[in-house]
Scaffold this motif. Structure first.
Motif, PDB file in Angstrom:
ATOM      1  N   LYS A 135       2.138  -0.190   5.711  1.00  0.00           N
ATOM      2  CA  LYS A 135       3.181  -0.169   6.743  1.00  0.00           C
ATOM      3  C   LYS A 135       2.671  -0.805   8.037  1.00  0.00           C
ATOM      4  CE  LYS A 135       6.262   2.884   9.235  1.00  0.00           C
ATOM      5  NZ  LYS A 135       6.393   4.180   9.825  1.00  0.00           N
ATOM      6  N   ALA A 136       1.441  -0.471   8.437  1.00  0.00           N
ATOM      7  CA  ALA A 136       0.872  -1.024   9.670  1.00  0.00           C
ATOM      8  C   ALA A 136       0.689  -2.540   9.555  1.00  0.00           C
ATOM      9  CB  ALA A 136      -0.457  -0.343   9.986  1.00  0.00           C
ATOM     10  N   LEU A 137       0.228  -3.021   8.397  1.00  0.00           N
ATOM     11  CA  LEU A 137       0.057  -4.461   8.204  1.00  0.00           C
ATOM     12  C   LEU A 137       1.398  -5.184   8.245  1.00  0.00           C
ATOM     13  CD1 LEU A 137      -2.662  -4.420   5.398  1.00  0.00           C
ATOM     14  CD2 LEU A 137      -2.945  -5.364   7.705  1.00  0.00           C
ATOM     15  N   GLN A 138       2.426  -4.584   7.635  1.00  0.00           N
ATOM     16  CA  GLN A 138       3.756  -5.193   7.661  1.00  0.00           C
ATOM     17  C   GLN A 138       4.290  -5.265   9.089  1.00  0.00           C
ATOM     18  OE1 GLN A 138       6.264  -3.047   4.918  1.00  0.00           O
ATOM     19  NE2 GLN A 138       5.102  -3.743   3.141  1.00  0.00           N
ATOM     20  N   GLU A 139       4.126  -4.170   9.837  1.00  0.00           N
ATOM     21  CA  GLU A 139       4.611  -4.154  11.228  1.00  0.00           C
ATOM     22  C   GLU A 139       3.847  -5.149  12.097  1.00  0.00           C
ATOM     23  OE1 GLU A 139       4.413  -0.042  12.385  1.00  0.00           O
ATOM     24  OE2 GLU A 139       6.211   0.469  11.227  1.00  0.00           O
ATOM     25  N   ALA A 140       2.557  -5.368  11.781  1.00  0.00           N
ATOM     26  CA  ALA A 140       1.739  -6.316  12.546  1.00  0.00           C
ATOM     27  C   ALA A 140       1.940  -7.756  12.062  1.00  0.00           C
ATOM     28  CB  ALA A 140       0.268  -5.932  12.434  1.00  0.00           C
ATOM     29  N   LYS A 141       2.764  -7.923  11.020  1.00  0.00           N
ATOM     30  CA  LYS A 141       3.059  -9.223  10.440  1.00  0.00           C
ATOM     31  C   LYS A 141       1.790  -9.930   9.937  1.00  0.00           C
ATOM     32  CE  LYS A 141       7.434  -9.876  12.780  1.00  0.00           C
ATOM     33  NZ  LYS A 141       7.925  -8.654  12.310  1.00  0.00           N
ATOM     34  N   LYS A 188      -3.430   8.328  11.743  1.00  0.00           N
ATOM     35  CA  LYS A 188      -3.223   8.860  13.091  1.00  0.00           C
ATOM     36  C   LYS A 188      -3.098   7.769  14.151  1.00  0.00           C
ATOM     37  CE  LYS A 188      -5.650  13.142  12.049  1.00  0.00           C
ATOM     38  NZ  LYS A 188      -6.896  13.899  12.218  1.00  0.00           N
ATOM     39  N   LYS A 189      -3.875   6.693  13.998  1.00  0.00           N
ATOM     40  CA  LYS A 189      -3.893   5.631  15.012  1.00  0.00           C
ATOM     41  C   LYS A 189      -3.879   4.267  14.325  1.00  0.00           C
ATOM     42  CE  LYS A 189      -6.371   8.480  18.302  1.00  0.00           C
ATOM     43  NZ  LYS A 189      -7.568   8.653  19.104  1.00  0.00           N
ATOM     44  N   PRO A 190      -2.763   3.913  13.696  1.00  0.00           N
ATOM     45  CA  PRO A 190      -2.718   2.643  12.953  1.00  0.00           C
ATOM     46  C   PRO A 190      -2.977   1.426  13.823  1.00  0.00           C
ATOM     47  CG  PRO A 190      -0.520   3.592  13.154  1.00  0.00           C
ATOM     48  CD  PRO A 190      -1.485   4.615  13.659  1.00  0.00           C
ATOM     49  N   GLU A 191      -2.629   1.514  15.099  1.00  0.00           N
ATOM     50  CA  GLU A 191      -2.862   0.364  15.987  1.00  0.00           C
ATOM     51  C   GLU A 191      -4.359   0.072  16.128  1.00  0.00           C
ATOM     52  OE1 GLU A 191      -2.938   4.065  18.331  1.00  0.00           O
ATOM     53  OE2 GLU A 191      -1.425   3.286  16.986  1.00  0.00           O
ATOM     54  N   GLN A 192      -5.209   1.109  16.087  1.00  0.00           N
ATOM     55  CA  GLN A 192      -6.658   0.889  16.152  1.00  0.00           C
ATOM     56  C   GLN A 192      -7.168   0.246  14.864  1.00  0.00           C
ATOM     57  OE1 GLN A 192      -8.855   4.381  17.273  1.00  0.00           O
ATOM     58  NE2 GLN A 192      -7.835   4.549  19.254  1.00  0.00           N
ATOM     59  N   ALA A 193      -6.617   0.641  13.731  1.00  0.00           N
ATOM     60  CA  ALA A 193      -7.000   0.033  12.456  1.00  0.00           C
ATOM     61  C   ALA A 193      -6.613  -1.446  12.451  1.00  0.00           C
ATOM     62  CB  ALA A 193      -6.335   0.773  11.300  1.00  0.00           C
ATOM     63  N   ILE A 194      -5.422  -1.758  12.926  1.00  0.00           N
ATOM     64  CA  ILE A 194      -4.975  -3.155  12.993  1.00  0.00           C
ATOM     65  C   ILE A 194      -5.859  -3.946  13.945  1.00  0.00           C
ATOM     66  CG2 ILE A 194      -3.079  -4.665  13.743  1.00  0.00           C
ATOM     67  CD1 ILE A 194      -2.661  -3.385  10.966  1.00  0.00           C
ATOM     68  N   GLN A 195      -6.259  -3.329  15.049  1.00  0.00           N
ATOM     69  CA  GLN A 195      -7.150  -4.007  15.999  1.00  0.00           C
ATOM     70  C   GLN A 195      -8.487  -4.337  15.338  1.00  0.00           C
ATOM     71  OE1 GLN A 195      -6.443  -5.236  18.937  1.00  0.00           O
ATOM     72  NE2 GLN A 195      -8.510  -6.028  19.147  1.00  0.00           N
ATOM     73  N   GLN A 196      -9.031  -3.419  14.534  1.00  0.00           N
ATOM     74  CA  GLN A 196     -10.282  -3.692  13.809  1.00  0.00           C
ATOM     75  C   GLN A 196     -10.100  -4.879  12.857  1.00  0.00           C
ATOM     76  OE1 GLN A 196     -12.014  -0.308  11.807  1.00  0.00           O
ATOM     77  NE2 GLN A 196     -11.874   0.984  13.616  1.00  0.00           N
ATOM     78  N   ILE A 197      -8.974  -4.922  12.180  1.00  0.00           N
ATOM     79  CA  ILE A 197      -8.700  -6.022  11.250  1.00  0.00           C
ATOM     80  C   ILE A 197      -8.583  -7.336  12.009  1.00  0.00           C
ATOM     81  CG2 ILE A 197      -6.957  -6.981   9.696  1.00  0.00           C
ATOM     82  CD1 ILE A 197      -6.453  -4.029   8.787  1.00  0.00           C
ATOM     83  N   ARG A 198      -7.845  -7.332  13.105  1.00  0.00           N
ATOM     84  CA  ARG A 198      -7.698  -8.563  13.902  1.00  0.00           C
ATOM     85  C   ARG A 198      -9.047  -9.053  14.429  1.00  0.00           C
ATOM     86  NH1 ARG A 198      -2.456  -9.903  14.486  1.00  0.00           N
ATOM     87  NH2 ARG A 198      -0.873  -8.282  14.619  1.00  0.00           N
ATOM     88  N   GLU A 199      -9.894  -8.123  14.869  1.00  0.00           N
ATOM     89  CA  GLU A 199     -11.227  -8.507  15.349  1.00  0.00           C
ATOM     90  C   GLU A 199     -12.063  -9.110  14.217  1.00  0.00           C
ATOM     91  OE1 GLU A 199     -12.821  -4.958  17.143  1.00  0.00           O
ATOM     92  OE2 GLU A 199     -11.435  -5.094  18.851  1.00  0.00           O
ATOM     93  N   GLU A 200     -11.975  -8.527  13.037  1.00  0.00           N
ATOM     94  CA  GLU A 200     -12.735  -9.064  11.904  1.00  0.00           C
ATOM     95  C   GLU A 200     -12.198 -10.440  11.500  1.00  0.00           C
ATOM     96  OE1 GLU A 200     -15.764  -9.181   9.236  1.00  0.00           O
ATOM     97  OE2 GLU A 200     -15.469  -7.640  10.738  1.00  0.00           O
TER      98      GLU A 200
END
Length: 124
Positions: free
Chosen positions: A19-25, A109-121
């Motif tokens: 869901k977080a990946l879909q929302e982050a496109k 709990k904090k999907p935005e932080q997980a997405i931020q880690q992915i974007r940084e990687e």
């Protein structure tokens, strides 16, 4: 072109990550079998984000690790599971993938932080 995607299936952490990946496109594939030269049968990875530019790697593997990757049912450290995870990571890295492990509680709990880690990687 429709942006419809089938509903994700998996653990609650994996569903939250989808869901977080879909929302982050961020384009991804879920539950992907990856064959390596190190094993006769493929590894099943939670998420694969294919490389969209040539940076010397095939894609980013994102593994969502639940509690059983940290502790056994009896509460002891999951040493064998962690050793298997480390071996899997090394095999995938040896094949040209990058691997990012994210705890499922962070994703839920904090999907935005997980997405931020992915974007940084992905930006590395």
């Amino acid at each position: 072109m429709s942006s419809w995607m089938p509903p994700p299936q998996g653990s609650s952490g994996e569903i939250a990550m989808a869901k977080a990946l879909q929302e982050a496109k961020i384009q991804y594939r879920m539950q992907v079998p990856l064959k390596t030269r190190y094993k006769e049968y493929p590894f099943l990875v939670d998420f694969l984000i294919p490389s969209i530019d040539v940076r010397g790697y095939l894609g980013l593997v994102v593994e969502v690790d639940g509690n059983l990757h940290r502790k056994t049912w009896t509460g002891k450290p999951a040493v064998r599971r962690q050793a298997k995870d480390a071996a899997k990571d090394e095999c995938l890295i040896g094949e040209g993938y990058r691997v990012l492990r994210i705890r499922d509680d962070l994703v839920k709990k904090k999907p935005e932080q997980a997405i931020q880690q992915i974007r940084e990687e992905l930006a590395r």
